[in-house]
Design a protein around this motif. Structure first.
Motif, short mmCIF file in Angstrom:
data_model
loop_
_atom_site.label_atom_id
_atom_site.label_comp_id
_atom_site.label_asym_id
_atom_site.label_seq_id
_atom_site.Cartn_x
_atom_site.Cartn_y
_atom_site.Cartn_z
N SER A 63 44.54 12.78 -62.59
CA SER A 63 44.51 13.80 -63.64
C SER A 63 44.70 15.19 -63.02
N ILE A 64 44.89 16.16 -63.88
CA ILE A 64 45.00 17.55 -63.42
C ILE A 64 43.74 17.96 -62.67
N ASP A 65 42.57 17.64 -63.22
CA ASP A 65 41.31 18.00 -62.55
C ASP A 65 41.17 17.30 -61.21
N GLU A 66 41.57 16.03 -61.16
CA GLU A 66 41.53 15.30 -59.89
C GLU A 66 42.51 15.92 -58.89
N MET A 67 43.67 16.34 -59.36
CA MET A 67 44.63 16.99 -58.46
C MET A 67 44.06 18.30 -57.93
N ARG A 68 43.37 19.01 -58.79
CA ARG A 68 42.74 20.27 -58.35
C ARG A 68 41.78 20.01 -57.19
N GLU A 69 40.97 18.94 -57.32
CA GLU A 69 40.02 18.57 -56.26
C GLU A 69 40.75 18.11 -55.00
N LEU A 70 41.79 17.30 -55.18
CA LEU A 70 42.56 16.84 -54.02
C LEU A 70 43.24 18.00 -53.30
N LEU A 71 43.76 18.95 -54.06
CA LEU A 71 44.37 20.13 -53.44
C LEU A 71 43.32 20.95 -52.69
N SER A 72 42.12 21.04 -53.25
CA SER A 72 41.03 21.75 -52.58
C SER A 72 40.70 21.07 -51.24
N LEU A 73 40.67 19.75 -51.27
CA LEU A 73 40.43 19.01 -50.03
C LEU A 73 41.55 19.25 -49.02
N ALA A 74 42.79 19.20 -49.50
CA ALA A 74 43.94 19.42 -48.61
C ALA A 74 43.93 20.83 -48.04
N ASP A 75 43.45 21.80 -48.83
CA ASP A 75 43.40 23.19 -48.38
C ASP A 75 42.26 23.44 -47.39
N HIS A 76 41.32 22.48 -47.30
CA HIS A 76 40.18 22.61 -46.39
C HIS A 76 40.09 21.34 -45.53
N PRO A 77 40.95 21.21 -44.56
CA PRO A 77 41.02 19.97 -43.78
C PRO A 77 39.76 19.63 -43.00
N GLU A 78 38.83 20.56 -42.88
CA GLU A 78 37.59 20.28 -42.17
C GLU A 78 36.59 19.52 -43.04
N ARG A 79 36.82 19.47 -44.34
CA ARG A 79 35.91 18.76 -45.24
C ARG A 79 36.03 17.25 -45.01
N PRO A 80 34.95 16.52 -45.28
CA PRO A 80 34.99 15.07 -45.08
C PRO A 80 35.92 14.39 -46.10
N CYS A 81 36.48 13.30 -45.67
CA CYS A 81 37.42 12.52 -46.48
C CYS A 81 36.69 11.68 -47.54
N ALA A 82 35.37 11.60 -47.46
CA ALA A 82 34.61 10.74 -48.37
C ALA A 82 34.87 11.09 -49.84
N ASP A 83 35.07 12.38 -50.14
CA ASP A 83 35.34 12.77 -51.52
C ASP A 83 36.65 12.17 -52.02
#
Length: 149
Positions: A63-83
């Motif tokens: 979804s759009i909201d899920e893409m927003r979260e995935l983009l946030s993760l991609a923009d912060h590569p130091e965050r854990p992949c668990a999300d």
């Protein structure tokens, strides 16, 4: 020098139509681009990569909201992949449910396909649709109109 793309070129290279690109900008999924001296949007290669990322994610059904979260993760590569992993597992569960629903619909339609009735009165699909829902708790009264009759 960084390559710059008009919205038409970005659309062609990314496989995303122009109106969708504008929509993604409007909802802040894609950053608003700079403008050339003529006022036209000018996108860089990072915008092309981001748009391709969004397109691939949307093709996978996120979804759009899920893409927003995935983009946030991609923009912060130091965050854990668990999300991302959790989102993937939830999405797979949803897909599995949809597959089960589609298989159930397929079985139901196969039961009424190739009807031998010559008229609508004897049509198996129409009769199946007119039957009360087995999961329904209410029973039709005697004066409830019967569909298709």
């Amino acid at each position: 020098m960084t390559a710059m793309y008009s919205i038409g070129m970005l659309s062609r290279f990314s496989g995303v139509n122009i109106e969708t690109i504008r929509y993604y900008e409007k909802i802040d999924l894609l950053r608003a681009p700079g403008r050339a001296s003529n006022g036209y949007r000018q996108y860089d290669s990072a915008s092309l990569q981001r748009l391709a990322f969004i397109r691939r994610g949307r093709e996978l059904g996120f979804s759009i909201d899920e893409m927003r979260e995935l983009l946030s993760l991609a923009d912060h590569p130091e965050r854990p992949c668990a999300d991302a992993d959790g989102m993937t597992r939830a999405h797979l569960d949803d897909i599995d449910g949809k597959i089960r629903d589609l298989q159930r619909m397929r079985r139901a339609l196969r039961q009424v396909a190739d009807c031998r009735g010559r008229t609508a009165e004897h049509c198996e699909l129409l009769q199946a649709l007119a039957m009360p829902d087995a999961s329904s708790t209410s029973r039709p009264s005697a004066d409830t109109p019967r569909p298709f009759r």
